[in-house]
Design an enzyme around this catalytic site. Structure first.
Site, mmCIF file in Angstrom:
data_model
loop_
_atom_site.group_PDB
_atom_site.id
_atom_site.type_symbol
_atom_site.label_atom_id
_atom_site.label_comp_id
_atom_site.label_asym_id
_atom_site.label_seq_id
_atom_site.Cartn_x
_atom_site.Cartn_y
_atom_site.Cartn_z
ATOM 1 N N ASP A 311 -23.042 -11.982 -6.726
ATOM 2 C CA ASP A 311 -24.496 -11.825 -6.871
ATOM 3 C C ASP A 311 -25.077 -10.777 -5.928
ATOM 4 O O ASP A 311 -26.298 -10.647 -5.823
ATOM 5 C CB ASP A 311 -25.200 -13.164 -6.656
ATOM 6 C CG ASP A 311 -24.835 -13.820 -5.332
ATOM 7 O OD1 ASP A 311 -23.976 -13.279 -4.614
ATOM 8 O OD2 ASP A 311 -25.393 -14.892 -5.022
ATOM 9 N N GLU A 396 -15.035 -14.591 8.292
ATOM 10 C CA GLU A 396 -14.617 -13.191 8.326
ATOM 11 C C GLU A 396 -13.960 -12.847 9.661
ATOM 12 O O GLU A 396 -12.909 -12.202 9.714
ATOM 13 C CB GLU A 396 -15.823 -12.267 8.098
ATOM 14 C CG GLU A 396 -16.524 -12.495 6.770
ATOM 15 C CD GLU A 396 -17.622 -13.556 6.837
ATOM 16 O OE1 GLU A 396 -18.472 -13.591 5.921
ATOM 17 O OE2 GLU A 396 -17.623 -14.342 7.810
#
Length: 438
Positions: A311, A396
């Site tokens: 998205d 991450e």
């Protein structure tokens, strides 16, 4: 045997059986690293070997001025007898091509096939629709010299279906048309489809069922259609793929793989939970990593990996710029949590720190969509995956640390201040299924 109608059924089958035979390759072949012992492995190995040795650095897009033909396609004249004569030309190769025919078949039965190919050629010209199967070439390995078991001692030739070559022979008397079409095709190929010159990007995209899922994937898929040398790996948060999403992905002109991996029940966000309680996309990204490790061999270290949310909004130039990555490239990204943006601080072409409001203790203050890395890291660290036990916001950071990446390994794109990705969300109304059905 010049006419099919004069053959008995036995003679025809005997003729067909003797027209072609399999190519003879050594029992075992080598590419310099790996050994290939069955036909499937040899074909796969050769398919990778030949493009890797193709040097396209000297190929330039030709000038856009090309000779205009003095005759149009609709004015081309030929007869059934002329087609039969061309079909009767002895073939250079007796190999069976993509259309299932060999040149010898067309040669032996040229008299009876001529009128039918006349109708077909006329139809092609009148509709400007060339059969797709005639555009497919079989790549054949031809031994040059030396040890026949070594890939490097072979060169590749392409065998187009004989019918398409016959049409070229037919048009040779109108060679200015052929030259014109050649220039158009070459310009189109080099400007639009020169993905063979580019490093491949593998993008892993988790997705889940929601009102806006199709709208988001449609927008993203239409962008990816414009990106060459791109393999889109989409993983559904579900025990099995969604047929509607599979159909949507198949409608794009992209190379994609559609997989499924459900989020464990204990890590699903429940009503009343804050959206950040559990990390999202962990099971799906891990499924994508497992697939990628099985798909790409450790020797193919020049390709790139990118984690691409379904998205987000992406600047198209990002995908050209990231191909220059040696180890890991990073870039600014907007709308991250409560931050307007996050970006690296670059001093003397080196990343020294990051600007952002969350997780100031992280070594790598990066969003999942703010970096891409060489695929070699995935193979050098085959057990590194994402984890649900990682603190919120550290997915991450911990992933990169576990891969052995250090701050000095980070590279930036041409403009370290330019935002390339935005965290966006597609808004939707609270419509009920009952209202939608009406």
């Amino acid at each position: 045997m010049n006419n099919f109608k004069s053959c008995t059924i036995g003679e025809c089958f005997a003729t067909m059986k003797g027209l072609s035979g399999p190519s003879k390759l050594p029992v075992v072949m080598y590419d310099g690293v790996s050994k290939f012992s069955n036909n499937y492995e040899k074909c796969t190995g050769l398919n990778k070997f030949f493009p890797s040795n193709f040097n396209s650095d000297d190929i330039k897009v030709p000038a856009t001025s090309y000779p205009e033909p003095d005759i149009h396609l609709g004015e081309v004249q030929f007869t059934p007898d002329e087609i039969s004569r061309i079909l009767g030309i002895p073939p250079v190769s007796q190999s069976i091509t993509a259309d299932g025919l060999s040149g010898k078949v067309l040669n032996v039965f040229s008299n009876v096939l001529g009128p039918y190919f006349y109708i077909l050629f006329r139809l092609i010209i009148s509709t400007a629709a060339f059969p797709a199967i005639w555009k497919i070439a079989h790549i054949m390995p031809i031994h040059k010299s030396g040890d026949k078991s070594l890939f490097k001692n072979y060169r590749a030739i392409s065998l187009l279906p004989r019918a398409s070559l016959n049409m070229k022979i037919l048009f040779w008397k109108y060679r200015n048309i052929l030259i014109f079409l050649f220039f158009l095709s070459l310009i189109y190929f080099l400007k639009r489809d020169s993905s063979y010159k580019r490093r491949k990007i593998y993008a892993i995209t988790p997705t889940h069922k929601r009102w806006t899922q199709i709208a988001d994937l449609l927008r993203l898929g239409q962008l990816i259609e414009t990106i060459p040398a791109f393999h889109w790996i989409v993983i559904e948060d579900s025990p099995s793929p969604n047929p509607a999403i599979a159909d949507l992905l198949a409608s794009f002109d992209v190379h994609f793989t559609y997989l499924a991996a459900p989020t464990p029940d204990e890590y699903k966000i429940k009503p009343g939970d804050p959206p950040w309680k559990y990390p999202r996309g962990v099971a799906q990204r891990n499924r994508g990593l497992s697939y990628l490790r099985s798909l790409i061999s450790s020797s193919e270290g020049d390709d790139l990996l990118y984690f691409m949310d379904d998205d987000n909004t992406y600047r198209k130039s990002l995908f050209d710029e990231m191909r220059s990555t040696n180890r890991i490239s990073i870039w600014p990204i907007a709308f991250v949590g409560e931050s307007l943006y996050e970006r690296p601080v670059v001093i003397n072409n080196k990343v020294k720190q990051f600007i952002g409001t969350f997780g100031t203790k992280r070594t790598f203050r990066l969003d999942m969509a703010a970096f891409c890395l060489s695929i070699k890291y995935i193979h050098q660290n085959p057990n590194v995956m994402f984890s649900y036990n990682t603190p919120v916001g550290y997915q991450e950071n911990n992933f990169l640390l576990n891969l052995g990446i250090q701050l000095e390994d980070l590279e930036t794109l041409s403009d370290p201040h330019l935002i390339f990705v935005w965290h966006t969300k597609t808004a939707h109304t609270n419509s009920s299924p009952q209202l939608i059905s009406k």
